[in-house]
Design an enzyme around this catalytic site. Structure first.
Site, PDB file in Angstrom:
ATOM      1  N   HIS A 108       0.867  -1.096   0.223  1.00 64.25           N
ATOM      2  CA  HIS A 108       0.057  -0.114   0.129  1.00 64.25           C
ATOM      3  C   HIS A 108       1.019   1.265  -0.041  1.00 64.25           C
ATOM      4  CE1 HIS A 108      -3.835  -2.077   1.808  1.00 64.25           C
ATOM      5  NE2 HIS A 108      -3.385  -2.943   0.822  1.00 64.25           N
ATOM      6  N   GLU A 110       1.428   3.733   1.878  1.00 59.55           N
ATOM      7  CA  GLU A 110       2.147   4.178   3.266  1.00 59.55           C
ATOM      8  C   GLU A 110       3.266   3.116   3.393  1.00 59.55           C
ATOM      9  OE1 GLU A 110      -2.542   4.728   4.148  1.00 59.55           O
ATOM     10  OE2 GLU A 110      -1.290   3.547   2.740  1.00 59.55           O
ATOM     11  N   CYS A 138      -5.548   1.790   6.269  1.00 59.90           N
ATOM     12  CA  CYS A 138      -6.334   0.391   6.890  1.00 59.90           C
ATOM     13  C   CYS A 138      -5.390  -0.103   7.971  1.00 59.90           C
ATOM     14  CB  CYS A 138      -6.004  -0.523   5.566  1.00 59.90           C
ATOM     15  SG  CYS A 138      -4.340  -1.126   5.463  1.00 59.90           S
ATOM     16  N   CYS A 141      -1.771  -0.964   7.418  1.00 62.69           N
ATOM     17  CA  CYS A 141      -0.697   0.342   7.493  1.00 62.69           C
ATOM     18  C   CYS A 141      -0.822   1.151   8.778  1.00 62.69           C
ATOM     19  CB  CYS A 141      -1.326   1.202   6.258  1.00 62.69           C
ATOM     20  SG  CYS A 141      -1.166   0.688   4.699  1.00 62.69           S
TER      21      CYS A 141
END
Length: 214
Positions: A108, A110, A138, A141
């Protein structure tokens, strides 16, 4: 004809006391049941304290750095999750990244930014850093942010918004991960350039692209 009371029948006073105690117990039981039903059926607040609250986030130009995160997101228009990590003391951008989940499902935006930061700045002090991201982190993350020790997070679009658009999202808000991480005190600010960030996700065509994890 005798008018004596039945020897098995308790005197009036005892009978009255029994009826009183029985009524008291019954009333208490009904009251407890009513209280349980009320609590059980009462709606659980869904409002998140993250959105619109400065929450002691370092005083930086949030719009400036969120626009930089948006630039990262535009590199992958089908998965517009971009992130930038900034040092609060001097405003230096120490790392950035965008979603690469087609290469690795854990990449992701991040996660890519955090890994880039660790690779380029060994031994960096994580607590003074602020992570800007186009969408609310999320649980994966946000947990990585907690393990890294990044001091603050600023996001644009919210998890509920993404869910409404059809993006796959684990329904755990970032602030809940923070509350359950007792060894950190991460600060969180949501809704920064929210309209611009929302537009990134609204621009993704409906269908297979949206029906995928971020």
């Amino acid at each position: 004809m005798s008018h004596d009371l039945n020897p098995w029948q308790p005197p009036f006073e005892a009978l009255g006391r029994r009826r009183f105690l029985y009524g008291l117990a019954l009333g208490a039981g009904c009251g407890a049941l009513a209280t349980w039903l009320f609590v059980r059926r009462s709606p659980v607040p869904t409002e998140s304290p993250t959105s619109g609250s400065t929450a002691d986030v370092p005083s930086l130009d949030h719009a400036k750095f969120m626009r930089r995160a948006i630039e990262q997101a535009r590199k992958v228009p089908d998965f517009p999750f971009g992130a930038v990590i900034v040092r609060a003391g001097d405003g230096e951008v120490v790392a950035e990244g965008h979603n690469r989940s087609l290469d690795n499902p854990t990449y992701h935006g991040e996660m890519v930014a955090i890994n880039n930061c660790a690779a380029r700045h060994p031994g960096i002090a994580w607590e003074p850093l602020v992570l800007y991201t186009t969408a609310e982190p999320c649980p994966m993350c946000q947990s990585a942010i907690e393990w890294a020790g990044i001091g603050a997070v600023v996001f644009g679009s919210s998890i509920p918004f993404l869910k409404d658009l059809g993006w796959w999202q684990i329904d755990i808000r970032a602030d809940e991960v923070i509350r359950r991480t007792t060894f950190r005190r991460t600060r969180l600010l949501g809704g920064v350039l929210e309209t611009e960030c929302n537009a990134l996700f609204q621009a993704v065509p409906r269908g297979p692209l949206r029906d995928k994890p971020r």
